[in-house]
Design an enzyme around this catalytic site. Structure first.
Site, PDB file in Angstrom:
ATOM      1  N   TRP A  46       4.517  -2.400  -3.316  1.00 26.22           N
ATOM      2  CA  TRP A  46       5.122  -1.073  -3.193  1.00 26.22           C
ATOM      3  C   TRP A  46       6.296  -1.055  -2.217  1.00 26.22           C
ATOM      4  O   TRP A  46       6.997  -0.054  -2.107  1.00 26.22           O
ATOM      5  CB  TRP A  46       4.073  -0.043  -2.762  1.00 26.22           C
ATOM      6  CG  TRP A  46       3.239  -0.470  -1.600  1.00 26.22           C
ATOM      7  CD1 TRP A  46       3.523  -0.327  -0.281  1.00 26.22           C
ATOM      8  CD2 TRP A  46       1.980  -1.139  -1.663  1.00 26.22           C
ATOM      9  NE1 TRP A  46       2.529  -0.853   0.495  1.00 26.22           N
ATOM     10  CE2 TRP A  46       1.551  -1.351  -0.333  1.00 26.22           C
ATOM     11  CE3 TRP A  46       1.164  -1.566  -2.715  1.00 26.22           C
ATOM     12  CZ2 TRP A  46       0.349  -1.985  -0.024  1.00 26.22           C
ATOM     13  CZ3 TRP A  46      -0.027  -2.180  -2.411  1.00 26.22           C
ATOM     14  CH2 TRP A  46      -0.430  -2.388  -1.087  1.00 26.22           C
ATOM     15  N   ARG A  47       6.513  -2.161  -1.511  1.00 23.87           N
ATOM     16  CA  ARG A  47       7.665  -2.238  -0.606  1.00 23.87           C
ATOM     17  C   ARG A  47       8.903  -2.774  -1.296  1.00 23.87           C
ATOM     18  O   ARG A  47       9.948  -2.938  -0.656  1.00 23.87           O
ATOM     19  CB  ARG A  47       7.316  -3.133   0.589  1.00 23.87           C
ATOM     20  CG  ARG A  47       6.334  -2.486   1.560  1.00 23.87           C
ATOM     21  CD  ARG A  47       5.983  -3.410   2.698  1.00 23.87           C
ATOM     22  NE  ARG A  47       5.133  -2.746   3.685  1.00 23.87           N
ATOM     23  CZ  ARG A  47       4.480  -3.349   4.656  1.00 23.87           C
ATOM     24  NH1 ARG A  47       4.587  -4.673   4.785  1.00 23.87           N
ATOM     25  NH2 ARG A  47       3.724  -2.674   5.500  1.00 23.87           N
TER      26      ARG A  47
ATOM     27  N   GLU B 162       0.048   4.986  -1.173  1.00 20.87           N
ATOM     28  CA  GLU B 162      -0.532   5.664  -0.017  1.00 20.87           C
ATOM     29  C   GLU B 162      -1.865   6.320  -0.355  1.00 20.87           C
ATOM     30  O   GLU B 162      -2.807   6.280   0.446  1.00 20.87           O
ATOM     31  CB  GLU B 162       0.450   6.713   0.536  1.00 20.87           C
ATOM     32  CG  GLU B 162       1.724   6.134   1.142  1.00 20.87           C
ATOM     33  CD  GLU B 162       1.456   5.253   2.351  1.00 20.87           C
ATOM     34  OE1 GLU B 162       0.358   5.338   2.940  1.00 20.87           O
ATOM     35  OE2 GLU B 162       2.352   4.476   2.717  1.00 20.87           O
TER      36      GLU B 162
ATOM     37  N   GLN C 132      -8.638   4.849   3.087  1.00 22.21           N
ATOM     38  CA  GLN C 132     -10.020   4.350   3.140  1.00 22.21           C
ATOM     39  C   GLN C 132     -10.204   3.051   2.344  1.00 22.21           C
ATOM     40  O   GLN C 132     -11.302   2.735   1.897  1.00 22.21           O
ATOM     41  CB  GLN C 132     -10.992   5.413   2.583  1.00 22.21           C
ATOM     42  CG  GLN C 132     -10.861   6.781   3.211  1.00 22.21           C
ATOM     43  CD  GLN C 132     -11.306   6.805   4.657  1.00 22.21           C
ATOM     44  OE1 GLN C 132     -12.165   6.049   5.062  1.00 22.21           O
ATOM     45  NE2 GLN C 132     -10.713   7.686   5.441  1.00 22.21           N
ATOM     46  N   THR C 133      -9.119   2.293   2.147  1.00 22.60           N
ATOM     47  CA  THR C 133      -9.182   1.087   1.315  1.00 22.60           C
ATOM     48  C   THR C 133      -8.397  -0.038   1.973  1.00 22.60           C
ATOM     49  O   THR C 133      -7.288   0.177   2.477  1.00 22.60           O
ATOM     50  CB  THR C 133      -8.589   1.360  -0.089  1.00 22.60           C
ATOM     51  OG1 THR C 133      -9.280   2.462  -0.692  1.00 22.60           O
ATOM     52  CG2 THR C 133      -8.720   0.141  -0.992  1.00 22.60           C
TER      53      THR C 133
ATOM     54  N   GLY D 161     -14.141   4.531  -4.592  1.00 26.21           N
ATOM     55  CA  GLY D 161     -14.835   5.605  -3.890  1.00 26.21           C
ATOM     56  C   GLY D 161     -13.930   6.787  -3.599  1.00 26.21           C
ATOM     57  O   GLY D 161     -12.746   6.792  -3.951  1.00 26.21           O
ATOM     58  N   TYR D 162     -14.507   7.822  -2.944  1.00 18.58           N
ATOM     59  CA  TYR D 162     -13.760   9.042  -2.649  1.00 18.58           C
ATOM     60  C   TYR D 162     -12.986   9.499  -3.889  1.00 18.58           C
ATOM     61  O   TYR D 162     -11.751   9.569  -3.898  1.00 18.58           O
ATOM     62  CB  TYR D 162     -12.808   8.822  -1.469  1.00 18.58           C
ATOM     63  CG  TYR D 162     -13.508   8.427  -0.190  1.00 18.58           C
ATOM     64  CD1 TYR D 162     -14.020   9.396   0.669  1.00 18.58           C
ATOM     65  CD2 TYR D 162     -13.682   7.087   0.150  1.00 18.58           C
ATOM     66  CE1 TYR D 162     -14.684   9.032   1.841  1.00 18.58           C
ATOM     67  CE2 TYR D 162     -14.350   6.720   1.315  1.00 18.58           C
ATOM     68  CZ  TYR D 162     -14.839   7.697   2.148  1.00 18.58           C
ATOM     69  OH  TYR D 162     -15.495   7.351   3.302  1.00 18.58           O
TER      70      TYR D 162
ATOM     71  N   TYR E  72      -0.079  12.966   6.625  1.00 17.29           N
ATOM     72  CA  TYR E  72       0.217  11.538   6.666  1.00 17.29           C
ATOM     73  C   TYR E  72       0.961  11.082   5.420  1.00 17.29           C
ATOM     74  O   TYR E  72       2.017  10.431   5.498  1.00 17.29           O
ATOM     75  CB  TYR E  72      -1.064  10.725   6.829  1.00 17.29           C
ATOM     76  CG  TYR E  72      -0.856   9.264   6.490  1.00 17.29           C
ATOM     77  CD1 TYR E  72      -0.218   8.422   7.387  1.00 17.29           C
ATOM     78  CD2 TYR E  72      -1.224   8.750   5.243  1.00 17.29           C
ATOM     79  CE1 TYR E  72       0.018   7.087   7.063  1.00 17.29           C
ATOM     80  CE2 TYR E  72      -0.990   7.432   4.921  1.00 17.29           C
ATOM     81  CZ  TYR E  72      -0.375   6.607   5.828  1.00 17.29           C
ATOM     82  OH  TYR E  72      -0.125   5.300   5.512  1.00 17.29           O
TER      83      TYR E  72
ATOM     84  N   ASP F  47      -1.798   7.561  11.355  1.00 13.17           N
ATOM     85  CA  ASP F  47      -3.043   7.105  10.739  1.00 13.17           C
ATOM     86  C   ASP F  47      -3.825   6.310  11.780  1.00 13.17           C
ATOM     87  O   ASP F  47      -3.471   6.299  12.962  1.00 13.17           O
ATOM     88  CB  ASP F  47      -2.785   6.289   9.466  1.00 13.17           C
ATOM     89  CG  ASP F  47      -2.181   4.919   9.754  1.00 13.17           C
ATOM     90  OD1 ASP F  47      -1.750   4.658  10.915  1.00 13.17           O
ATOM     91  OD2 ASP F  47      -2.122   4.092   8.825  1.00 13.17           O
TER      92      ASP F  47
END
Length: 347
Positions: A21-22, A34, A39-40, A78-79, A117, A135
């Site tokens: 992604w950069r 992002e 949480q990963t 998750g989430y 964030y 963060d």
């Protein structure tokens, strides 16, 4: 402060990890990365990012995607509210902004699932707006840099961190600066065994000078982990299995699992309950060992009882019967994914 900013930017340019992604400043790519990386771990999130980009190359593709397809692709992260919000935010970009990501921090905050964030990351990296990110990595770097003992999980700690980042962020390279601080926290200023000898801002670090680096950052208190116990019924009829769609609000909304039985009962009690619940004669084939899954605030334990039904069972609310061979195509929680081999071995 200027020396700290300068050293961070020089270090980042020389040492930044080569992450997909950069490779561009496309706001869609930055946003995806992002959301996925919340949480990963980066190594796990990278594979998901590449799969999402392949399946949904543009925000238009994601906006028109079926929710179940998005949840299936997300499976294991998750989430799951992140995945549902991802699709809804894509629809907002298409419907409200003609498919163009809003170019300001304030407008980005209007998107579903985009908080301070994420909005700051997109605004600074894609649109060069000098808005600092905060963060876990940033909290750690700033707490140590300033030798701050303000708890980072309290408003005063957040306010202090934001103020320090505002004072450091340059108007010329805000995106690179934000990424530099996060990168430093990820690979050098780590929670355990920080690599202070290779830190580009060691000379400015007050915690290092006071030899209190490993004592920071400070947290006021951790969230208590609660236990949740489940007894699942895998009900097999011929080459089909009963599954349940979690339609109620919660962390597993939109995912599939199995009907539940009362936890307090023994095996004979579970058999009787299953026969009563599904209104058909059952054979208890197997009781599995306990499956466990640990979330940030909850420890889930689940026992699985496999039943053969003599007739097509009555279906409780939100339940359906599908081919066993189709079970692996459904989006399921990680806990349930661990159980799938039990059912697939019955084929």
């Amino acid at each position: 402060m200027e020396k700290t900013t300068e050293n961070l930017l020089i270090w980042y340019e020389k040492n930044k990890r080569n992450l997909p992604w950069r490779e561009s400043i496309n706001p869609y790519h930055i946003w995806l990365s992002e959301i996925i990386l919340q949480q990963t771990r980066v190594d796990q999130g990278t594979a998901y990012y590449l799969r999402f980009i392949s399946a949904f190359p543009t925000v238009f593709d994601l906006a028109k995607a079926d929710e179940e397809a998005v949840l299936k692709l997300w499976q294991g992260l998750g989430y799951y509210s992140r995945a549902r919000n991802l699709r809804l935010a894509a629809q907002m970009v298409v419907e409200n902004f003609n498919g163009q990501f809003p170019a300001s921090y304030e407008q980005l905050l209007t998107l579903k699932g985009v908080g301070p964030y994420t909005a700051a990351a997109i605004a600074s990296i894609a649109f060069n707006e000098p808005v600092p990110v905060v963060d876990g990595n940033v909290f750690r770097v700033i707490s140590r840099l300033m030798a701050s003992e303000l708890p980072i999980d309290r408003p005063a700690g957040l306010k202090f961190t934001r103020e320090q980042m505002h004072s450091l962020i340059p108007t010329s390279e805000p995106g690179n600066f934000n990424q530099a601080v996060m990168e430093l926290g990820a690979v050098v200023c780590k929670p355990v065994n920080p690599d202070c000898n290779n830190c580009p801002i060691q000379a400015q670090c007050l915690a290092h000078a006071s030899k209190i680096t490993t004592n920071l950052p400070v947290k006021a208190g951790k969230q208590k982990v609660t236990a949740l116990n489940i007894r699942y019924a895998m009900v097999i009829f011929k080459d089909q299995i009963m599954v349940r769609l979690r339609s109620e609000k919660g962390i597993w909304q939109g995912l599939y699992d199995f009907p539940e039985l009362t936890f307090e009962q023994d095996e004979i009690g579970c058999l009787h309950e299953a026969e009563s619940l599904f209104a058909t004669k059952m054979t208890l084939v197997k009781r599995s060992s306990t499956f466990t899954h640990l979330l940030s605030h909850r420890r889930i334990s689940a026992d699985v009882f496999i039943f053969y039904a003599e007739q097509l069972p009555i279906l409780p609310k939100d339940c359906q019967v599908i081919a066993l061979s189709a079970l692996t195509t459904l989006p399921v929680p990680r806990l349930v994914e661990k159980m799938l081999p039990l059912a697939m071995n019955l084929l």
